[in-house]
Each structure stands twice: as structure tokens, then as C-alpha cells.
Design an enzyme around this catalytic site. Structure first.
Site, PDB file in Angstrom:
ATOM      1  N   LEU A 165       0.783  -1.078   0.133  1.00  0.00           N
ATOM      2  CA  LEU A 165      -0.131   0.064   0.125  1.00  0.00           C
ATOM      3  C   LEU A 165       0.804   1.237   0.016  1.00  0.00           C
ATOM      4  O   LEU A 165       1.535   1.619   1.184  1.00  0.00           O
ATOM      5  CB  LEU A 165      -1.022   0.054   1.236  1.00  0.00           C
ATOM      6  CG  LEU A 165      -1.700  -1.166   1.325  1.00  0.00           C
ATOM      7  CD1 LEU A 165      -2.292  -0.975   2.920  1.00  0.00           C
ATOM      8  CD2 LEU A 165      -2.786  -1.380   0.317  1.00  0.00           C
ATOM      9  N   GLY A 188       5.646   5.188  -2.631  1.00  0.00           N
ATOM     10  CA  GLY A 188       6.639   6.475  -2.620  1.00  0.00           C
ATOM     11  C   GLY A 188       7.987   6.173  -2.199  1.00  0.00           C
ATOM     12  O   GLY A 188       8.347   4.991  -2.593  1.00  0.00           O
ATOM     13  N   GLY A 193       8.154   2.519  -0.259  1.00  0.00           N
ATOM     14  CA  GLY A 193       7.730   1.562  -1.147  1.00  0.00           C
ATOM     15  C   GLY A 193       8.526   1.193  -2.400  1.00  0.00           C
ATOM     16  O   GLY A 193       8.711   0.001  -2.526  1.00  0.00           O
ATOM     17  N   GLU A 227       8.931  -2.871  12.728  1.00  0.00           N
ATOM     18  CA  GLU A 227      10.330  -2.331  13.113  1.00  0.00           C
ATOM     19  C   GLU A 227      10.595  -1.009  12.416  1.00  0.00           C
ATOM     20  O   GLU A 227      11.320  -0.314  13.084  1.00  0.00           O
ATOM     21  CB  GLU A 227      11.168  -3.480  12.580  1.00  0.00           C
ATOM     22  CG  GLU A 227      12.705  -3.255  12.856  1.00  0.00           C
ATOM     23  CD  GLU A 227      12.971  -3.348  14.259  1.00  0.00           C
ATOM     24  OE1 GLU A 227      12.989  -4.264  14.730  1.00  0.00           O
ATOM     25  OE2 GLU A 227      13.325  -2.281  14.634  1.00  0.00           O
ATOM     26  N   GLY A 278      14.297   3.841  11.705  1.00  0.00           N
ATOM     27  CA  GLY A 278      14.603   3.544  10.222  1.00  0.00           C
ATOM     28  C   GLY A 278      15.307   2.152  10.428  1.00  0.00           C
ATOM     29  O   GLY A 278      14.594   1.008  10.658  1.00  0.00           O
ATOM     30  N   ILE A 306      17.605   1.001  12.109  1.00  0.00           N
ATOM     31  CA  ILE A 306      18.227   0.306  13.206  1.00  0.00           C
ATOM     32  C   ILE A 306      17.184  -0.866  13.680  1.00  0.00           C
ATOM     33  O   ILE A 306      16.037  -0.301  14.104  1.00  0.00           O
ATOM     34  CB  ILE A 306      18.521   1.199  14.374  1.00  0.00           C
ATOM     35  CG1 ILE A 306      19.072   2.427  13.877  1.00  0.00           C
ATOM     36  CG2 ILE A 306      19.174   0.665  15.562  1.00  0.00           C
ATOM     37  CD1 ILE A 306      19.243   3.732  14.869  1.00  0.00           C
ATOM     38  N   GLY A 314      17.397  18.092   2.207  1.00  0.00           N
ATOM     39  CA  GLY A 314      16.177  17.344   2.502  1.00  0.00           C
ATOM     40  C   GLY A 314      16.107  16.545   3.737  1.00  0.00           C
ATOM     41  O   GLY A 314      15.537  15.295   3.891  1.00  0.00           O
ATOM     42  N   LYS A 372       7.530   7.964  18.506  1.00  0.00           N
ATOM     43  CA  LYS A 372       8.684   6.824  18.423  1.00  0.00           C
ATOM     44  C   LYS A 372       8.535   6.492  20.020  1.00  0.00           C
ATOM     45  O   LYS A 372       8.902   5.353  20.303  1.00  0.00           O
ATOM     46  CB  LYS A 372       9.822   7.483  17.814  1.00  0.00           C
ATOM     47  CG  LYS A 372       9.662   7.503  16.250  1.00  0.00           C
ATOM     48  CD  LYS A 372      10.910   8.220  15.757  1.00  0.00           C
ATOM     49  CE  LYS A 372      10.480   8.426  14.365  1.00  0.00           C
ATOM     50  NZ  LYS A 372      11.624   9.375  13.462  1.00  0.00           N
TER      51      LYS A 372
END
Lengths: 435, 435
Positions: free
Chosen positions: A10, A13, A16, A132, A137, A139, A190, A208
Site C-alpha cells: 500500500l 513512495g 515503497g 520495526e 529506520g 536500526i 532534504g 516513536k
């Protein structure tokens, strides 16, 4: 055991596309580990015409704009949700569970807000539910906490879990640039969004920490339980004083559990330069765990990015497929077992940094310190400098460990003193070995 | 599913006592995770009279001096080997597998030497075989590598995996004390053994790197494949020059795999102070992993000690019991899938640090640098100081990336030059972002 497992995606981007290209690239490794192929059968996109980093269509993945094509496809066993957002993602995941599909998501906003509901639906439908990638990210921190510390009691977790703010604060510390300039640089590179609110106000980190706290302490932490302060009001002055005192400013997610009450917050704090978290620079993330048996352990790495996040997503997919082959799906990271009780301010202890301006008169400092002493707060370090106004002095103190209640009371009293012109800033101090 | 799982312990030393007391203490957490109790039924000891940290007998654990009482007890499903040593432990584990018992061990020496044989026997007998505690104590690094990087290609692993040598080198770097004095301090504090040979000669680190390399690259690394240099010959001079050049000396375990050839070695190396491994101090351990997708990740923590090691052992026991309940035992950390080929010296690249003494004459340096240039080696940094002898100069160079073969050739040529008095030291340089 299936020869090939079909997964549905789903969202195609940044994450994905990474998922599609990693699964493609590491077919041989996945097949070796799992004894079967993994195939991204179809993917939900908003606009199939839009050019993508991975030309998904070419690789045998059907693109569709109708989520039912993924959620109702009987061949698809695992649904990967990387579309982001809350309501649409929540509904899609609940539908996936009802269709007995296992779900892997990278969506921290959703897991932080609706984790309990999603876990319940997964359990009811005997489906796997892993996330996870939602924290830090690439880790492998959630599995590290749940599996690595399986027999330990985790007492405290401190995390630098937002790369944008860590990048900004590293720039401010190392180069002495203002918050505004550092943010601009981060946006150009960015590392920060055009609208950086969720990052700089601490909300992303709070989500988080809610997830980390839940897994570390085996209790449901709601997002509302997490006290949040962002980094927008940080002044270079305090970074410079911190530096003089051997401290670095970081946006620290803090979670503590003593077996009874829990405390979770996100705030800028000064941390000893001797502490490993002080060395976590730029866009990197790290989570520092204090286990009763294991002692101190840190997990460090890239907290975001297409490939690191996609790799974490696929590590969950690997777990799910192993569970499928063994016929043991329906397992979760961990089932909360404790009722949550939040610590009151009198149960929260830390060292603190306070900067204020006071009249430069005889006897002022003695009145100030006796005010703190009455509340059981003693000073570990004191710095006094003349300020621009010749009649006032700028004073920085670092306290020994004190309760937050006493600290707040002391600050209220301090403000009332005629000799005190202004209280400028107030931060927690972490990582002091002598605390 | 059993209500209670009985485990047997081989060895009740530092780690074994920790295992008994942690299992005792965290019964509730274990029962919540596993849905059953865990009970240390019997334990092999050398001398049951000897006083122990944990009075095992009192806690319902039977002490025995006959290993058969543990290995042949039909009630025991899981055997924990923490007796150490090689031959006796190897035989006991093989017997355990033959008796269809799952095995967890903390014995790095044994796993590094006989891992292949033990894995084979485990697979044949459909038993689980785990050894998380064998590398970096309480840090969940083996599971991190095998599960966390499941869909990634690990390109390189660098580890500080021996606490004794890291403690000694931290002392030398920070306090300028000699190797001998630092070793003495480490012995007094219990960070070094009375006979420190296995640590300071790098053998302990080599064993851990053989295990790490095997899991990271999915290929059998033999202990003989690991090139080892210890820390005994490190001179303070090189630490001081390193410091001037922004480098810290560490005993680095290095493993690299490009999909074809593999390289594993342990040697003192100079590492950029900007690299997170440079901040790993005292007795702490850390493993730095470079994954193609995940990028750089580090696992940091206590590398040894009774409780951290025991916690790692129990995390393996938890995995085994979960597998038992699911009926899926016989799984291993990972099944090697690549044939091993070692890199030749012409395939090994690094930056290097060389310190030597040369005659202080006009034109000497130009002859030396043209010698290096002929072998495609250029210098990144050069330091030249007068030495005690007025006719000679001490020269330190840091090269850009070069092959080990060319470097060795250059050193041979250098030694032959009349102008060169002595080559004093030669180290790899790691962690340079511009390399």
C-alpha cells in the site's frame, strides 16, 4: 510450505519503491533464508502514471488505484502499509486483518495513535503485526528490545529518534549557527520537510517514544502520556554555556519505568559529552537502553531514508514468512502486561540546568542558593558572568539530582525574588556519571 | 505445550550463577512471554562444596559432578553450556544433541573452532543451537545481524570486541601510560586476567570475528583465516602522533565481503576520531556494521560480565523455548551458503600510517615519495619532526587508499634505501570519510 509468497504494497513512495527494489535485488538471499520466493504482486498507488524511482510495473508488480485489489486478493498473504497518514491507513490495515492477511507497517503515527486497536484486531484474526521500521529506520531496535532483552528488566530508554532535529542541533552546536539558519540548511539537504512542524515540535519523536516505551516496559503508552517540548526556542547561549560545562544539547526522548510508574517525555536536554549519545551527530539516530542485567547498550544508525527503512520493513516480512511456514502466526512484538501509571512530578528525578539574570548586588547569590537549599536542591556547578546590562549578572547553575516538583517550585520562588530579573532557560541534564 | 521447561546447566561459574539468578528473578516476565515456567533442574559443577555467588542448591537446582546427570535426564530439554574450555565442552554438546536436547552456549572459543561440526550435529538431530553470548556479551549483535539485516547485504563489519584490550588502549590514549602500566591497572580492576595472553595477543577478538564474519557473510570462516596482531608492541609515540592527526588507536576486528572474496583480521588500527567506534571507551564493546541498504549501524554495550552474558544466554533460551512450543526447532542463526575465498593482499585496500626515521638530508623526502608514487601510493598527510639524533628526522605519513600488496612492497623498498634508518611502525587507518 509455499514455493512463493505474494505480498501486497500500500503506497509506492520513497519507502515503497525501496521495498520493491530490495526484494527484487535480494531474491537469492531471501530464498536461502526462507526456502521460498517473495514477490510483490500488486501495489496501491494514487497515480499510476506518475514516474517512480522504481518502475514497478516492469518488475511484475501490478499497480492499482483501488485498495481492494490488494486487500481482497486471496493470493496475497502479507500486506505492507507504507502509504502514511492515519485514517486511510488504519482502515486498510483493519480490513487486511479481517481478510486474514499479515501486516507490516512503517507508519509510526498510526502505531503510536492506534497501536492498541490494531494489535487487538491482529490477535483476534491470528495475524502477525510488525512495525520495526516505525522507530529509527534501519536500526533493528524494536527486535533488539523485545528479543535481545527478553530476560532483562529494562529500566530506562533514552533516544535520539528524530534525524531532522539532530541535524539542526548538530549544526547549531558545531558551527554556532542560529536555529533558523540550521533549519534552512536541513531543508536544502532534504533532512527537513518544507513544513517541519512535526519534527521541530517534537511530535515525531514523541510517537516513536510511545512505541519504544510500550515495547520496553510492556505497557500501553498513549501519545497523550508523552510530555513534549520542541527545539524552536533553543538559544545559542545555552549551547555555548553547555559546551563550557562539558555538555551537549540534544533532543532526548526519555522513558523510565521502575516496575510501577512510568515516565515518557521528549525535550531538549543537556547531555554529558562523555555519554555515547552526545557523539550521535547530524541526521543519525541512536537509542540507549539501560537494562538491569545487560547494563548499558546503544543501537545506532540511520533513522530514515528509503533504503534503511525499506530494509527494516523487509526484516519484518522475513519474520512473518518464517512464522507462516512454521504455522505460528498471530505473534506480536510483545503483549503488554502492565497497567500503566504515570509518574507524578515528585517521582521524577534529574539534574537540571538553569540560566537566569539577577541584580549584581552583594548577598544575592546567597539568597538564591538558600532558596534552592530549602527545597533540597544543591548546586553542582555555577557560572556567573557580567551581562550587557552592567547592573545585572548572568548566572548558570547545574543542580545535583532533584525532583521535578521541587525544581518547579524553586523556579516559581526564584521568579518572585526582587533580585531576579529574568529566568531565561531551564533544561534537564543527563548522562552525568556522578549524578 | 509444557507448563514448565527444565533446563540443565553445564558450569556454575561467573556466567552460570548469573543464569540461575536471572531465571529466578524474572520468572514472571519469562512466564508472560513464554506461557510456561523455566526451571534450572540440575547443574554440573566441579566441586559442589565450593561456595558460589548463587547458592544453587537452595533454589531447587540439583548440583552434580557427573555430566550424565544433566545430559541423560529425559526431563531436561535445553542444555546451557557455560563451563568453558574446548574438548570437554565439545563432547558434552555433541552428547546433548544426540540426546535431542537443544543447546545454548556462551563459549566463543568452541564455536569459533568447532562451529561447523556443532551446527552439523544440531541440524542432524533437529536441535536448536544458539550462541548470542559468545560475541560481545550483552549486546544482541548476532540476532541483530541475522534478523535485523535479513534483507540486506552486509559489506563490512568492524568491531571492538575485546574489553580488556580496549580498556588498556583507552588508558594509554587518555592518560599517556605505558602498555605495561595500563595492563597492570586492568588486572587490578578485574578487566584483565592474570595471564592476559589470549586477550592482548588478539586471539579472543579473532574468535569473535570468525563468528561474526560467518553470520554476517553466510560463509564458514575458520579461525586460521583470521590474521591477528596483538597490542603488546604499541608505542605511546604512535598514539600521540595519531592524536595530532585526528586518529585514535583501537584493536579493530575487521571483516569484509564483496560477494566473492572475504577478508577477516584483527589488528591495532588508527581510526578517525569522527568515527563512532573511536568513542567506544574503557571495557565497552561495539560492532559497526555496513549494510548496503541499511547503511551504517552500530551496536554498543558491555562485552562481558556475569549479568550481561547471562542475559544474552537467556535470550537464546527464550528463542529455543518459543521454537519448542511452535514445534519448529532445528533452526540455527543462519546456514552458511557461500563457499569461502580469502582475499589476496592485492585485493585488500586501506589507508595506512607509517612512522620511520630517515637521514635529515636534502632530497631525501623526494626520493621517498617517488618510491611510494611508483607503487600508486600517494600521501594524504605528512608530519616531520627532528628526532633525538640531530642527523635524523622522524617522519609520519598517512597514505590515501592503497592495496596491502603495494604497501608491503613499498615498505620493503623503503627499508632498502640508504637514507632510511629504521621503519618504526605501520598501521591501517580506518573511518576516514574522504578515503
Amino acid at each position: 510450505m509455499k514455493d512463493s509468497v505474494s505480498v501486497g504494497l500500500l503506497g509506492v513512495g520513497v519507502v515503497g519503491s525501496g521495498v520493491i527494489s530490495l526484494i527484487e535485488k535480494h531474491q537469492a538471499k531471501l530464498a536461502h533464508q526462507l526456502g521460498c520466493n517473495v514477490h510483490v504482486k500488486s501495489a496501491l498507488v494514487r497515480n499510476p502514471e506518475k514516474a517512480r524511482e522504481v518502475d514497478a510495473g516492469v518488475n511484475g508488480t501490478e499497480l492499482t488505484t483501488n485498495s481492494e485489489d490488494v486487500l481482497n486478493d486471496p493470493e496475497i498473504d502479507v500486506v505492507i502499509e507504507v502509504m502514511g497518514g492515519i485514517e486511510e491507513a488504519r482502515e486498510a490495515i483493519l480490513k487486511a486483518f479481517e481478510a486474514k492477511k499479515h501486516v507490516v507497517t512503517a507508519n509510526k503515527d498510526l502505531v503510536a495513535l492506534h497501536g492498541a486497536e490494531l494489535h487487538e484486531s491482529a490477535t483476534k484474526n491470528k495475524c502477525d503485526f510488525y512495525y520495526e521500521a516505525s522507530v529509527a529506520g534501519g536500526i533493528p531496535i524494536l527486535r533488539g528490545i523485545t528479543d535481545g532483552f527478553a530476560s532483562d528488566h529494562i529500566e530506562q530508554v533514552m533516544g535520539i529518534v528524530n534525524g531532522t532535529t539532530n541535524y539542526i542541533m548538530t549544526k547549531m552546536s558545531n558551527e554556532g549557527v542560529s536555529y533558523e539558519d540550521a533549519l534552512k540548511q536541513a531543508q536544502q539537504l532534504g533532512f527537513a520537510e518544507a513544513d517541519p512542524a512535526a519534527d521541530v515540535e517534537g511530535l515525531d519523536a514523541a510517537r516513536k517514544m510511545a512505541i519504544l516505551g510500550r515495547l520496553a516496559f510492556s505497557t500501553y503508552i498513549d501519545l497523550d502520556d508523552v510530555e513534549v517540548t520542541g527545539i524552536k526556542d533553543i538559544e545559542l547561549t545555552d549551547l555555548q554555556y553547555g559546551d563550557q560545562l562539558g555538555l551537549t544539547m540534544k533532543l532526548i526522548g526519555f522513558a523510565k519505568f521502575d516496575g510501577k510508574e512510568v515516565e515518557v517525555n521528549v525535550q531538549p536536554a543537556l547531555i554529558s559529552k562523555e555519554h555515547p549519545l552526545a557523539d550521535v551527530k547530524n541526521e543519525y539516530n541512536a537509542v540507549y537502553v539501560y537494562g538491569e542485567a545487560v547494563g548499558e547498550a546503544m543501537f545506532y544508525g540511520a533513522g530514515a531514508g528509503s533504503m534503511p527503512t525499506a530494509a527494516a520493513v523487509i526484516s519484518d516480512v522475513v519474520t512473518v514468512i518464517k512464522n507462516m511456514h512454521r504455522g505460528v502466526t498471530g505473534s506480536q512484538f510483545v503483549e503488554p502486561r502492565f497497567k500503566k501509571e504515570l509518574k507524578s512530578e515528585s517521582q521524577r528525578f534529574s539534574q537540571y540546568y538553569v540560566r537566569f539574570h539577577a541584580k549584581d548586588e552583594a548577598g544575592v547569590f546567597s539568597r538564591i542558593s538558600s532558596l534552592f537549599n530549602k527545597l533540597d536542591i544543591s548546586f553542582k556547578q555555577i557560572l556567573q558572568n557580567p551581562s550587557k546590562n552592567p547592573d545585572t549578572a548572568e548566572i548558570v547553575v547545574i543542580t545535583h539530582t532533584a525532583s521535578l516538583q521541587n525544581m518547579n517550585e524553586a523556579l516559581e520562588e526564584l521568579e518572585k525574588l526582587d533580585e531576579v530579573v529574568e529566568i531565561n532557560s531551564f533544561y534537564k541534564v543527563e548522562g552525568d556519571a556522578d549524578a
